[in-house]
Write an enzyme that holds these catalytic residues in place. Structure first.
Site, mmCIF file in Angstrom:
data_model
loop_
_atom_site.group_PDB
_atom_site.id
_atom_site.type_symbol
_atom_site.label_atom_id
_atom_site.label_comp_id
_atom_site.label_asym_id
_atom_site.label_seq_id
_atom_site.Cartn_x
_atom_site.Cartn_y
_atom_site.Cartn_z
ATOM 1 N N GLU A 171 1.177 0.532 10.300
ATOM 2 C CA GLU A 171 -0.293 0.457 10.298
ATOM 3 C C GLU A 171 -0.907 1.819 10.656
ATOM 4 O O GLU A 171 -1.966 1.901 11.288
ATOM 5 C CB GLU A 171 -0.811 -0.624 11.267
ATOM 6 N N LEU A 183 0.832 -1.205 0.000
ATOM 7 C CA LEU A 183 0.000 0.000 0.000
ATOM 8 C C LEU A 183 0.864 1.251 0.000
ATOM 9 O O LEU A 183 0.750 2.100 -0.882
ATOM 10 C CB LEU A 183 -0.926 0.001 1.217
ATOM 11 N N GLN A 219 10.208 -0.424 46.975
ATOM 12 C CA GLN A 219 8.968 0.195 46.508
ATOM 13 C C GLN A 219 9.132 0.904 45.170
ATOM 14 O O GLN A 219 8.271 0.806 44.284
ATOM 15 C CB GLN A 219 8.455 1.190 47.559
#
Length: 389
Positions: A363, A127, A279
């Site tokens: 895409e 394309l 953490q």
């Protein structure tokens, strides 16, 4: 893969178990070497085709799997988690079949689909052009009618499987009107069709990407899909599904990266504790898990709209944008979790990070996705509620 899934049927559950087994035992051991050597593993696609994976979203009467997109995308995710080049290749192959399935005659389907869906014929999709990527209507490749044939001339860029595919789904201009574009299936051995050397890419090096050259390529009229002028409609309709395919591969890539990071964080110790017990690092992993689950939920929402026969273009763009942006974040953070080791090729996370980048580009770039979403919002008048089933 640690993803938790709720699948619609026992058959789908068995299918996902099969795919996970194939991905772990067949694809994973080959991925790192193939990517390191820029090697295209054609046999991997034959293996997946013979297992029924390449034709999953298409009808069983032509050799497909007859599975809903909700299931097919989760299959792609499992593959993408271990080898993104193959996951992208499966998505592109499915896209190369879309025009024939949706616009082909019964004779065309009976002749070509069984080998396409069975993996004996691997497809590519032409394309984009060097000057016409995000604006396909600006393409210059032409298809001139000459009796019972068309003569194709032009150049197609960024072709996945370029030079290695068995056939090419090609969009070419058949009139001077901006939308005067038609769709053709061109066999790879057609005289006048050739490929430039493959691009040297940052990632997805196991997936060849090349520019395809059409020089007086003659193909019979019966290889046109649909009517003259249907090409842009076919291309844009296929891209919605293709974007979901990339969203699935990106989600799998992010999940694979997180799985690697968590496994490392459970074993590596600093200051007398596992690093997952710190953490600051645990929060990075928690954010990655939340992002992956959000991307998966958006992808499956769009798939369920498609399966229900409802419009899903906006949701496909959202899923593609969210999943690929998230994959870039998660893979980058996975490298950070592994520290210096993450920057080496001893662990796959550096490759995953390189592979994630292009998913924000192909895409339709994520900037284009934002344009699609914005235009859809301008047209939306109200929401809707639909009963499933």
């Amino acid at each position: 893969m640690t993803a938790r899934r709720v699948l619609p049927t026992p058959e789908a559950t068995d299918l996902l178990k099969l795919v996970r087994d194939l991905a772990t035992k067949e694809l994973l051991p080959r991925a790192a070497t193939a990517e390191r050597n820029d090697a295209f593993d054609r046999e991997a696609f034959r293996m997946l085709g013979r297992a029924g994976i390449l034709g999953l979203p298409y009808a069983e009467e032509y050799g497909g799997g007859g599975q809903p997109y909700e299931v097919y995308l989760q299959v792609l995710e499992e593959i993408g988690a271990v080898w993104a080049s193959v996951g992208v290749g499966v998505s592109v192959h499915a896209l190369s079949c879309f025009g024939l399935v949706s616009y082909g005659t019964e004779e065309q389907k009976q002749e070509w689909l069984p080998d396409m869906l069975g993996g004996e014929l691997l497809g590519a999709y032409c394309l984009s052009e060097p000057h016409a990527g995000s604006d396909p209507a600006a393409m210059r490749t032409t298809a001139r009618r000459d009796g019972d044939e068309y003569v194709l001339n032009g150049t197609k860029a960024w072709t996945t499987h370029g030079g290695r595919a068995d056939y090419y789904k090609v969009m070419a201009r058949t009139s001077d009107e901006r939308t005067g574009i038609s769709c053709f299936l061109v066999p790879a051995d057609t005289p006048g069709l050739s490929a430039d050397p493959a691009e040297h890419k940052m990632g997805l090096t196991g997936s060849p990407t090349a520019t395809m050259l059409f020089e007086n390529v003659r193909i019979p009229v019966e290889r046109r899909l649909g009517n003259e002028g249907d090409g842009l409609k076919i291309a844009l309709a296929g891209l919605d599904s293709g974007r979901l395919g990339i969203a699935a591969v990106a989600t799998g890539l992010a999940q694979g990266s997180l799985d690697q990071a968590v496994a490392y964080a459970k074993e590596r110790e600093t200051f007398g504790e596992r690093i997952i017990d710190h953490q600051g690092l645990a929060f990075i992993l928690a954010d990655a898990e939340a992002g992956i689950q959000a991307a998966r939920a958006m992808m499956l929402h769009a798939a369920r709209l498609k399966d229900a026969g409802l419009p899903f273009s906006k949701e496909a763009s959202i899923a593609k944008m969210v999943a690929t942006d998230n994959a870039m974040r998660v893979t980058t953070d996975a490298v950070q979790v592994l520290g210096g080791y993450g920057y080496t090729r001893d662990f796959p996370v550096e490759r995953y990070m390189r592979e994630a980048k292009v998913m924000q580009i192909f895409e339709g770039t994520n900037q284009i996705q934002r344009m699609v979403i914005g235009r859809a919002l301008d047209k939306d008048n109200n929401g809707s509620i639909t009963v499933a089933g």
